[in-house]
Design a protein around this motif. Structure first.
Motif, short mmCIF file in Angstrom:
data_model
loop_
_atom_site.label_atom_id
_atom_site.label_comp_id
_atom_site.label_asym_id
_atom_site.label_seq_id
_atom_site.Cartn_x
_atom_site.Cartn_y
_atom_site.Cartn_z
N MET A 1 8.51 9.63 -1.51
CA MET A 1 8.19 8.41 -1.03
C MET A 1 8.37 7.65 -0.07
N LYS A 2 9.37 8.25 1.01
CA LYS A 2 9.95 7.66 1.70
C LYS A 2 9.58 7.75 3.36
N THR A 3 8.75 6.85 4.03
CA THR A 3 8.17 6.65 6.00
C THR A 3 8.00 5.98 6.15
N GLU A 4 8.05 5.69 7.34
CA GLU A 4 8.11 4.76 8.08
C GLU A 4 7.78 3.14 7.56
N ILE A 5 6.68 3.51 6.21
CA ILE A 5 6.27 2.06 5.80
C ILE A 5 7.12 1.86 4.72
N THR A 6 8.11 2.69 4.27
CA THR A 6 9.07 1.41 3.99
C THR A 6 10.75 1.50 4.54
N GLN A 7 10.56 2.73 5.49
CA GLN A 7 11.66 1.77 6.12
C GLN A 7 10.80 0.72 6.90
N LEU A 8 9.81 0.48 7.04
CA LEU A 8 9.35 -0.92 8.00
C LEU A 8 9.69 -2.20 7.33
N LEU A 9 9.25 -1.63 5.84
CA LEU A 9 9.43 -2.73 4.84
C LEU A 9 10.56 -3.65 4.06
N GLY A 10 11.10 -2.18 3.91
CA GLY A 10 12.52 -2.32 3.22
C GLY A 10 11.95 -2.16 1.72
N THR A 11 10.72 -1.53 0.98
CA THR A 11 10.87 -1.16 0.17
C THR A 11 10.90 0.42 -0.82
N GLU A 12 10.98 0.59 -1.94
CA GLU A 12 10.87 1.82 -2.76
C GLU A 12 10.14 2.46 -1.68
N ILE A 177 -3.97 8.29 -3.01
CA ILE A 177 -2.96 8.03 -1.81
C ILE A 177 -2.16 9.03 -1.42
N ALA A 178 -2.84 10.25 -1.85
CA ALA A 178 -2.41 11.80 -1.80
C ALA A 178 -3.01 12.10 -0.38
N ALA A 179 -4.40 11.37 -0.74
CA ALA A 179 -5.74 11.61 0.62
C ALA A 179 -5.08 11.16 1.50
N ALA A 180 -4.67 9.13 1.38
CA ALA A 180 -4.10 8.56 2.44
C ALA A 180 -3.41 9.48 3.22
N PHE A 181 -2.42 9.47 2.67
CA PHE A 181 -1.40 10.34 3.74
C PHE A 181 -2.06 11.60 4.73
N MET A 182 -2.83 12.54 3.88
CA MET A 182 -3.70 13.76 4.82
C MET A 182 -4.54 12.99 5.71
N LEU A 183 -4.79 11.85 5.25
CA LEU A 183 -5.68 11.30 6.83
C LEU A 183 -4.81 10.91 7.33
N GLY A 184 -3.37 10.86 7.51
CA GLY A 184 -2.24 10.10 8.90
C GLY A 184 -1.65 9.06 8.40
N ALA A 185 -2.19 8.56 7.37
CA ALA A 185 -1.73 7.23 6.69
C ALA A 185 0.22 7.11 6.39
N GLU A 303 2.62 14.80 -7.51
CA GLU A 303 2.39 16.27 -8.20
C GLU A 303 1.49 16.72 -6.99
N LEU A 304 0.68 15.77 -6.85
CA LEU A 304 -0.74 16.98 -5.64
C LEU A 304 0.68 17.06 -4.46
N LEU A 305 1.34 15.84 -3.78
CA LEU A 305 1.77 16.12 -2.38
C LEU A 305 2.39 17.71 -2.75
N LYS A 306 3.83 17.99 -3.84
CA LYS A 306 4.25 19.36 -4.64
C LYS A 306 3.43 20.42 -3.86
N GLY A 307 1.69 20.19 -4.33
CA GLY A 307 0.51 21.34 -4.82
C GLY A 307 0.76 21.20 -3.21
N PHE A 309 2.69 21.09 -0.22
CA PHE A 309 2.98 22.09 0.32
C PHE A 309 3.47 23.49 -0.21
N LEU A 310 3.84 23.30 -1.78
CA LEU A 310 3.44 25.15 -2.38
C LEU A 310 3.47 26.22 -0.99
N TYR A 311 2.41 26.06 -0.57
CA TYR A 311 2.30 27.05 0.46
C TYR A 311 2.58 27.00 2.04
N GLU A 312 3.57 26.58 2.13
CA GLU A 312 3.90 26.51 3.44
C GLU A 312 5.50 27.21 4.29
#
Ligand code: TUI
Length: 312
Positions: A1-12, A177-185, A303-307, A309-312
């Protein structure tokens, strides 16, 4: 779960705890940061000295980054804004207004500034004045809210700005959270579920009421006054909405809510107090430590995000 936000904030993890008035004090903020999220101290209507002490106490409990939320309708907002800069806080989030006038001071102090927005127009304005990211907060949230739902606000804000977007409102589990990523967050902010953690200092009655709440148990008071606030339904919201429908004046309505949040949080008076909560209360079923909650959220999301990307 590394995103631009973990980079910006320095969080895990890209998980931020909402800066809830009376609720988000240093015990909670430090516990969330220690668990790998970003804890936030909510300045709300508190005086600057209280905020300064809170920041210093949080620093004793964690070396990880945490933030302060500045509630812009507060009579102390100017002083609290200065305290954030003086105390070397890493991140400032803002709510209930536009923080434009403080932007230069915060950027000069090296602070990452992340305003909460409830519209595309404000998101654009915040990007123009130097925001590092924006929190797009849907009307499902608790407390002071805007009109638009998370589902439609987040993708429109993501389309409108180039800075990363954090989704808030209605998110309480890995599905959200998975849905939020799908929406562009690139991250999420959660409030309600963090109220029901071991480290959160609110009265047990407040936590119990959230755990018992069903999908339809929140109400929005103050739509006629221009300050809509979402809270769990109780005697106060019932009387408020009845008076509001009868055309009561702003002053009459204020009498019903004055000090209401303190009453609920500190005294545990969840009948006549204001039990601010998001609609996600219906999803919150158990009290966990911040660490257990964040681990659970991360596992579910992965777990949900793995699901997907299974179809990629
Ligand atoms: O600020 C919040 N949630 C809050 S603040 C709060 S303390 C309070 N208690 C009782 C009455 C009023 C406040 C409790 N919950 N969330 C962030 C948020 N900001 N939601 C909506 C907005 C917002 C709304 C309009 C931000 C900006 C705005 O317009 C600004 C402008 O100048 O256009």
């Amino acid at each position: 779960m590394k995103t631009e936000i973990t980079q910006l904030l320095g969080t895990e993890y890209p998980i931020i705890q909402g800066g809830m008035a009376w609720v988000a004090e240093y015990h909670l903020a430090a516990a969330v940061s220690e668990a790998g999220g970003l804890g936030i101290i909510g300045a709300a209507n508190a005086p600057a000295d209280w905020v300064r002490q809170q920041i210093r106490e949080a620093k004793k409990l964690t070396e990880k980054p945490f933030g302060v939320n500045i509630m812009l309708m507060s009579p102390y907002a100017d002083e609290v804004a200065k305290v954030a800069a003086e105390e070397g806080v890493k991140v400032v989030t803002t709510g209930a207004g536009s923080p434009e006038k403080y932007m230069k001071m915060w950027k000069d102090a090296g602070i990452k500034v992340i305003p909460v927005v409830a519209s595309v127009a404000l998101a654009r304005r915040m990007e123009r004045c130097g925001a590092d990211a924006v929190i797009a907060e849907g009307t499902e949230s608790g407390g002071h809210i805007g009109e638009t739902t998370t589902m439609v606000l987040v993708p429109q804000v993501a389309d409108a700005v180039n800075v990363p977007v954090i989704a808030a409102g209605g998110i309480a589990d890995g599905r959200g959270i998975a849905a939020a990523f799908m929406l562009g967050a690139q991250g999420v902010q959660m409030g309600t579920h963090f109220i029901v953690t071991e480290e959160c200092q609110v009265h047990e009655n407040y936590k119990d009421m959230i755990i018992k709440a069903r999908d339809i148990d929140t109400r929005v008071t103050g739509r006629t006054t221009g300050h809509p606030v979402r809270a769990l339904r109780n005697r106060m919201t019932g009387e408020y909405l009845k008076k509001e429908a009868e055309g009561a004046t702003f002053e009459e309505l204020e009498l019903l809510t004055l000090g209401g949040l303190r009453k609920a949080v500190v005294d545990g008076d969840v009948k006549t107090g204001s039990v601010m909560s998001g609609q996600s209360a219906g999803l919150v079923k158990e009290k966990l430590t911040c660490k257990a909650l964040i681990q659970k959220l991360v596992t579910e999301t992965e777990e949900l995000l793995k699901g997907t990307f299974l179809y990629e």
